[in-house]
Design an enzyme around this catalytic site. Structure first.
Site, PDB file in Angstrom:
ATOM      1  N   THR A  26      27.623  46.854  48.320  1.00 50.55           N
ATOM      2  CA  THR A  26      28.034  45.907  47.272  1.00 50.55           C
ATOM      3  C   THR A  26      28.295  44.513  47.846  1.00 50.55           C
ATOM      4  O   THR A  26      28.616  44.359  49.016  1.00 50.55           O
ATOM      5  CB  THR A  26      29.303  46.387  46.568  1.00 50.55           C
ATOM      6  OG1 THR A  26      30.305  46.630  47.560  1.00 50.55           O
ATOM      7  CG2 THR A  26      29.050  47.656  45.778  1.00 50.55           C
ATOM      8  N   CYS A  85      31.349  49.077  54.062  1.00 52.59           N
ATOM      9  CA  CYS A  85      32.216  49.177  52.884  1.00 52.59           C
ATOM     10  C   CYS A  85      33.160  47.979  52.857  1.00 52.59           C
ATOM     11  O   CYS A  85      33.907  47.760  53.798  1.00 52.59           O
ATOM     12  CB  CYS A  85      33.023  50.472  52.902  1.00 52.59           C
ATOM     13  SG  CYS A  85      34.182  50.536  51.516  1.00 52.59           S
ATOM     14  N   ILE A  99      37.517  51.186  45.378  1.00 56.46           N
ATOM     15  CA  ILE A  99      38.109  52.521  45.389  1.00 56.46           C
ATOM     16  C   ILE A  99      38.920  52.683  46.673  1.00 56.46           C
ATOM     17  O   ILE A  99      39.956  53.342  46.686  1.00 56.46           O
ATOM     18  CB  ILE A  99      37.001  53.615  45.322  1.00 56.46           C
ATOM     19  CG1 ILE A  99      36.020  53.342  44.158  1.00 56.46           C
ATOM     20  CG2 ILE A  99      37.596  55.003  45.227  1.00 56.46           C
ATOM     21  CD1 ILE A  99      36.614  53.323  42.790  1.00 56.46           C
TER      22      ILE A  99
END
Lengths: 305, 266
Positions: free
Chosen positions: A195, A132, A72
Site C-alpha cells: 500500500t 508493511c 491493521i
C-alpha cells in the site's frame, strides 16, 4: 482453442496467474462459503510474525475515493498458533500456499520465521513482507533501503530452497533499484506494490480517520501508480513479478500482465466481491481466446510503447 | 450457518418519514437462517464510488423476505434509497453473530430492549422473535426503551406496541416521554427492584451502549450489546472492524456485532 494459463514463479508452478494478496484474504477459511478456493492460482496468507501481535486500535480502516486506507498493524496469532490452527485448513485446499512473514523489531526475526517454515511441506513459497507501512516500532522500512533489502534477502536465501518472493514498497524514490537488490540477493520473484502511505482526516472531529494517523492506501485509486511501477521493475530485473494494486476486474488484471507481471494478485477487491478472483480467471481465459493467444505468458510485458 | 452472496430483488422500498426508509428483499436463503442481530452487506452499485459494501442490520423476516430499516446519511444510503422495486442488488448475508436468545420463554424472565436512534433496527427483529408464539402475560411482557433526540426522530414505537411490548420513551429535548437520555431512564427503572430486568438487549450509539454496560455491570444483570463499526469486508478477513474485549481485539463483523457487556473494554 487450447489456452495455457499456467505460469511459473521460481520453483512454483501456478495453474493460473491469479492469486490473492496478503491481508485481504485472511487465512482463506473466511472465504470458503463464497468461492471454490481450489481454483485459485495461489493463496498468500495474512502476514505472520514470530510472536502474536494485537494490532492497532480501531478505527483501522476507512473508505476514500475509489480506495481505502488501512492500518491493521499486522494483527496475527504468531507463527506457532498459525501452524497449529490455520495451516491444517490451508493444507487441504490443493492450492500453493505462500506464507507472508514479517519482522517486528529485528530483521533477524525473518531468519527464525523462515527456518521454521522451511521444514513445512505445505508451505509452497515464502513472501518477505519488508514493506508493511503499519508497524509503528519501525521508523523506516527495509524495502526503502536497497542495502537492507539485499542483506535480508541474502541471509534468508542461505537458509531456504523454497521459492522466495520479496514484497516491495511503493513509498520509495526508485522501486526498480530495490527490486534489483532483491534479485541480486537471490530472490526468486518480487511482488508489488504494497500500500501507499496515506492519510485521511475527519473535519468535524479534526482527527485522522485512522486511529494511528498514517495508513496504507489500496484499491483502484492506486492502480496507475502500481502498473507504472510494475513496468519500471520489468525493465530492470529478470525475475518474475507478481503485480498488484487496485485490480478489480479482468481488464485491470491484464494491465498488470501487459506491463510485465507474470502473475497478478487480488487485494481490496476481495472485500467488495469475494468471487472476483475466479471471475478474473475466467475473464483472462476469454481474453486469450478472443485474441487468439495460446499462452498467457506471451502477454507478459508485451505493452507497446 | 452458511452465508451466501446473492443478487437479490427489491420487493418493496418505502419511505417511512424524512430520511428513514424500509427496504425489503426476496431472499429465501437468508430469511430461512437469519437470526436477530445479524446483518447483510450491500453493494449499492457496480462502480468504485462508493467502493465498499455497507453493512445494515436485518430489521425483520417474513416468510421468504428480509427487511432492512435505514437512514439516508451518506452517499451509499442515498444511492440505496434511489433503487426501486424490481431492481437487484448484490448482497452477502446473513453475517455476524446475533443475539443469544437464551431461555427467554421462561415465565419469570423480564426482558428489556434498549434502543437509541437507529438502534431500533435490529431490536425490532429481536422483539418479533422473542414474542413469537409467546403469551404476553402482564408480568412478563417485554419492555422496550426507545431514545431519540426529539419526538420527530422517534422510531418504531408503535411497531413495538403492536407486538405487545411495553414501550417507554425518552427524548433529549423532552418533546415526548422522559426528558433525558434513554440510559437515564434505564438507570431510574433499574433502581427499582421490581422492574429490574433479567436480561437487556441494546443497540445504539457507542456512548449509550457504554452507559448500558455500566448500569448492567453494576446491577449484575447481563446485557447484550449490538455494536457498530466501519467494516471493509464484513466477513472476518480484513480485521478492520475490531473492538477491544477482555480477550483482546474481536471482529465486530464476525464475533459480533453482538457482544456481552462484561466482555467489552471501553
Amino acid at each position: 482453442m487450447k489456452t495455457n494459463l499456467s505460469v511459473e514463479i521460481g520453483k512454483l508452478k501456478l495453474k493460473n496467474p491469479v492469486m490473492v494478496s496478503s491481508g485481504t484474504f485472511g487465512y482463506a477459511e473466511e472465504f470458503k462459503d463464497f468461492i471454490d478456493l481450489s481454483k485459485l492460482g495461489a493463496i498468500v496468507t495474512k502476514t505472520i510474525t514470530l510472536k502474536p501481535r494485537r494490532g492497532n486500535p480501531a478505527p483501522r480502516t476507512c473508505e476514500t475515493s475509489a480506495g481505502m486506507l488501512n492500518s491493521i498493524g499486522l494483527e496475527n496469532p504468531g507463527i506457532e498458533v498459525f501452524i497449529q490452527e490455520k495451516l491444517p485448513f490451508l493444507k487441504k485446499l490443493g492450492v500453493p500456499i505462500i506464507m507472508s512473514v514479517a519482522s517486528e523489531e529485528e530483521p533477524e526475526e525473518f531468519l527464525e520465521l523462515v527456518a521454521r517454515l522451511d521444514i513445512i511441506e505445505a508451505v509452497a513459497a515464502i513472501e518477505l513482507n519488508i514493506s508493511c507501512p503499519n508497524v509503528r516500532e519501525k521508523a523506516s522500512l527495509i524495502a526503502q533501503d536497497p542495502e537492507a533489502t539485499y542483506k535480508i534477502v541474502q541471509e534468508v536465501r542461505k537458509i531456504t530452497n523454497k521459492t522466495l518472493i520479496t514484497k516491495l514498497s511503493p513509498n520509495v524514490t526508485s522501486i526498480a533499484d530495490i527490486a534489483q537488490s532483491a534479485e541480486d540477493a537471490g530472490s526468486d520473484a518480487v511482488s508489488l506494490i504494497n500500500t501507499l502511505a496515506g492519510m485521511s482526516i475527519d473535519i468535524k472531529q479534526r482527527k485522522p480517520k485512522i486511529s494511528v494517523g498514517i495508513a496504507g492506501l489500496s484499491g483502484p485509486a492506486i492502480r496507475p501508480i502500481a502498473v507504472k511501477m510494475v513496468w519500471e521493475v520489468f525493465n530492470k530485473v529478470k525475475i518474475p513479478i507478481i503485480g498488484m494494486g487496485g485490480i478489480i476486474d479482468t481488464a485491470s488484471a491484464l494491465e498488470f500482465i501487459l506491463a510485465g507481471a507474470t502473475a497478478v494478485s487480488i487485494g481490496t477487491a476481495n472485500f467488495i466481491n469475494p468471487k472476483i478472483s475466479l471471475e478474473i480467471i475466467s475473464g483472462l481465459k476469454k481474453y486469450l481466446i478472443e485474441n487468439k493467444i495460446g499462452d498467457v505468458n506471451e502477454l507478459v510485458g508485451s505493452v507497446k510503447i | 450457518m452458511k452465508a451466501c452472496q446473492l443478487k437479490l430483488k427489491i420487493s418493496a422500498q418505502v419511505r417511512i418519514k424524512d430520511n428513514y426508509w424500509h427496504c425489503e428483499f426476496s431472499a429465501p436463503q437468508i430469511a430461512k437462517i437469519a437470526l436477530p442481530g445479524q446483518f447483510i452487506d450491500i453493494r449499492v452499485n457496480d462502480l468504485c464510488e462508493p467502493l465498499l459494501r455497507r453493512p445494515i442490520s436485518i430489521h425483520g423476516v417474513s416468510r421468504a423476505k428480509i427487511k432492512i430499516f435505514y437512514a439516508v446519511v451518506g452517499k451509499a444510503t442515498e444511492i440505496l434509497a434511489r433503487k426501486r422495486t424490481g431492481e437487484y442488488l448484490d448482497i452477502i448475508g446473513p453475517l455476524g453473530s446475533g443475539f443469544a436468545l437464551g431461555k427467554q420463554k421462561t415465565v419469570n424472565s423480564k426482558q428489556m430492549l434498549v434502543a437509541g436512534g437507529m438502534g431500533v433496527a435490529p431490536l425490532m427483529f429481536l422483539a418479533e422473535k422473542l414474542t413469537e408464539g409467546r403469551k404476553q402475560r402482564a408480568e412478563n411482557r417485554i419492555t422496550v426503551l426507545i431514545g431519540a433526540k426529539t419526538k420527530k426522530q422517534l422510531l418504531c414505537a408503535d411497531d413495538f406496541k403492536k407486538l405487545g411490548c411495553i414501550v417507554k420513551i425518552a427524548t433529549d429535548d423532552g418533546s415526548q416521554g422522559f426528558h433525558g437520555k434513554v440510559t437515564d431512564l434505564l438507570h431510574n427503572l433499574s433502581s427499582d427492584f421490581r422492574s429490574l430486568p433479567s436480561a437487556i438487549y441494546a443497540c445504539g450509539p457507542k456512548p449509550m451502549l457504554q452507559a448500558v454496560a455500566d448500569i448492567s455491570n453494576q446491577r449484575g444483570f447481563p446485557a447484550q450489546l449490538s455494536l457498530e463499526e466501519h467494516m471493509s469486508c464484513g466477513i472476518g478477513a480484513c480485521l478492520g472492524c475490531v473492538v477491544k474485549t477482555q480477550a483482546g481485539f474481536k471482529r465486530v463483523c464476525k464475533e459480533g456485532p453482538v457482544f456481552n457487556s462484561r466482555d467489552l473494554v471501553w
